[in-house]
Enzyme design. Structure first.
Site, PDB file in Angstrom:
ATOM      1  N   HIS A  24     -12.685  30.269  94.349  1.00 32.29           N
ATOM      2  CA  HIS A  24     -11.671  30.535  93.313  1.00 32.29           C
ATOM      3  C   HIS A  24     -12.318  31.153  92.067  1.00 32.29           C
ATOM      4  O   HIS A  24     -11.825  32.145  91.523  1.00 32.29           O
ATOM      5  CB  HIS A  24     -10.963  29.209  92.965  1.00 32.29           C
ATOM      6  CG  HIS A  24      -9.912  29.300  91.917  1.00 32.29           C
ATOM      7  ND1 HIS A  24      -8.575  29.073  92.186  1.00 32.29           N
ATOM      8  CD2 HIS A  24      -9.964  29.585  90.599  1.00 32.29           C
ATOM      9  CE1 HIS A  24      -7.875  29.224  91.067  1.00 32.29           C
ATOM     10  NE2 HIS A  24      -8.700  29.538  90.089  1.00 32.29           N
ATOM     11  N   GLU A  25     -13.441  30.568  91.637  1.00 37.43           N
ATOM     12  CA  GLU A  25     -14.089  31.047  90.408  1.00 37.43           C
ATOM     13  C   GLU A  25     -14.797  32.392  90.632  1.00 37.43           C
ATOM     14  O   GLU A  25     -14.798  33.245  89.743  1.00 37.43           O
ATOM     15  CB  GLU A  25     -15.081  30.000  89.878  1.00 37.43           C
ATOM     16  CG  GLU A  25     -14.473  28.635  89.566  1.00 37.43           C
ATOM     17  CD  GLU A  25     -13.250  28.685  88.662  1.00 37.43           C
ATOM     18  OE1 GLU A  25     -13.143  29.602  87.827  1.00 37.43           O
ATOM     19  OE2 GLU A  25     -12.377  27.808  88.811  1.00 37.43           O
ATOM     20  N   HIS A  55     -12.316  35.059  90.304  1.00 40.45           N
ATOM     21  CA  HIS A  55     -12.013  35.402  88.905  1.00 40.45           C
ATOM     22  C   HIS A  55     -12.961  36.494  88.403  1.00 40.45           C
ATOM     23  O   HIS A  55     -12.554  37.377  87.651  1.00 40.45           O
ATOM     24  CB  HIS A  55     -12.170  34.179  87.996  1.00 40.45           C
ATOM     25  CG  HIS A  55     -10.931  33.341  87.865  1.00 40.45           C
ATOM     26  ND1 HIS A  55      -9.730  33.849  87.407  1.00 40.45           N
ATOM     27  CD2 HIS A  55     -10.697  32.034  88.105  1.00 40.45           C
ATOM     28  CE1 HIS A  55      -8.833  32.876  87.386  1.00 40.45           C
ATOM     29  NE2 HIS A  55      -9.379  31.756  87.813  1.00 40.45           N
ATOM     30  N   GLY A  81     -13.087  23.970  87.137  1.00 43.69           N
ATOM     31  CA  GLY A  81     -13.854  25.201  87.045  1.00 43.69           C
ATOM     32  C   GLY A  81     -13.218  26.133  86.025  1.00 43.69           C
ATOM     33  O   GLY A  81     -12.011  26.036  85.768  1.00 43.69           O
ATOM     34  N   CYS A  98      -4.440  27.063  89.090  1.00 38.04           N
ATOM     35  CA  CYS A  98      -5.331  27.781  88.181  1.00 38.04           C
ATOM     36  C   CYS A  98      -4.901  27.536  86.740  1.00 38.04           C
ATOM     37  O   CYS A  98      -3.714  27.578  86.436  1.00 38.04           O
ATOM     38  CB  CYS A  98      -5.272  29.273  88.505  1.00 38.04           C
ATOM     39  SG  CYS A  98      -6.308  30.272  87.433  1.00 38.04           S
ATOM     40  N   LEU A  99      -5.883  27.294  85.878  1.00 36.98           N
ATOM     41  CA  LEU A  99      -5.586  27.048  84.464  1.00 36.98           C
ATOM     42  C   LEU A  99      -4.909  28.257  83.820  1.00 36.98           C
ATOM     43  O   LEU A  99      -4.180  28.116  82.846  1.00 36.98           O
ATOM     44  CB  LEU A  99      -6.875  26.727  83.695  1.00 36.98           C
ATOM     45  CG  LEU A  99      -7.634  25.460  84.123  1.00 36.98           C
ATOM     46  CD1 LEU A  99      -8.925  25.328  83.336  1.00 36.98           C
ATOM     47  CD2 LEU A  99      -6.765  24.229  83.929  1.00 36.98           C
ATOM     48  N   GLN A 159     -11.238  33.862  81.929  1.00 31.11           N
ATOM     49  CA  GLN A 159     -10.198  32.914  81.512  1.00 31.11           C
ATOM     50  C   GLN A 159     -10.278  32.564  80.030  1.00 31.11           C
ATOM     51  O   GLN A 159      -9.385  31.899  79.501  1.00 31.11           O
ATOM     52  CB  GLN A 159     -10.281  31.636  82.342  1.00 31.11           C
ATOM     53  CG  GLN A 159      -9.950  31.900  83.806  1.00 31.11           C
ATOM     54  CD  GLN A 159      -9.930  30.616  84.598  1.00 31.11           C
ATOM     55  OE1 GLN A 159     -10.966  30.145  85.028  1.00 31.11           O
ATOM     56  NE2 GLN A 159      -8.757  30.034  84.779  1.00 31.11           N
TER      57      GLN A 159
HETATM   58 ZN   LIG Z   1      -8.418  29.997  88.098  1.00 27.95          ZN
END
Ligand SMILES: [Zn+2]
Length: 163
Positions: free
Chosen positions: A130-131, A134, A46, A88-89, A51
């Site tokens: 999670h997304e 964000h 995701g 998380c990226l 991000q």
């Molecule tokens: Zn993330």
């Protein structure tokens, strides 16, 4: 289509509440194509607009068969509980165990601006939450107890120094 640079903790945009998506046009389609490219390139499941440095309520995901674009996402229902590792990226994929609901129902708009609801369980439900977080300026580490949060940040900073 292009791979964009991923914003990393503690850049401000990751802590900002995103602005609603109001225009559903070709530019939004292209942005989402870039977001998918960036997500696949980073081997994530995701990716949310903050991000890649954009203050927008928008995410893309492809997780266990659930592939979608979500504009103006909301979690409208949750049920149960699951405890597993999350990463998380934007925080170097450093994993930490986080308890979240087992099921989640997402309400969002697609690329044409049509509202839809989608239910998921387990990992994809975790991705929904999670997304969506964000888009509200929240990172998964914000849900962790302080000690574990500090540990993830410390590991992440160490990793960054090696780059
Ligand atoms: Zn993330």
């Amino acid at each position: 289509m292009a791979v964009r640079k991923i914003t990393e903790y503690p850049e401000n945009v990751l802590a900002e509440v995103g602005k609603p998506v109001t225009t559903f046009d070709k530019a939004l389609e292209e942005l989402c194509a870039d977001m998918f490219d960036t997500m696949y390139d980073a081997e994530g499941v995701g990716l949310a607009a903050p991000q890649i440095g954009l203050n927008l309520r928008l995410f893309v995901m492809d997780c266990e068969g659930i592939k979608l674009v979500a504009a103006n996402p909301e979690i409208v229902h949750t049920e149960g509980e699951q405890s597993s590792q999350e990463g998380c990226l934007s925080v170097g994929k450093i994993p930490a165990v986080l308890t979240r609901p087992m099921k989640a129902r997402l309400k969002a708009q697609d690329l044409k601006g049509e509202w839809f609801e989608r239910e998921a369980e387990g990992y994809p439900a975790r991705a929904f939450m999670h997304e969506t977080d964000h888009c509200d300026g929240k990172l998964f580490i914000d849900h962790l107890p302080k000690m574990r949060r500090d540990m993830v940040i410390k590991k992440f900073k160490k990793e960054q120094n090696w780059k």
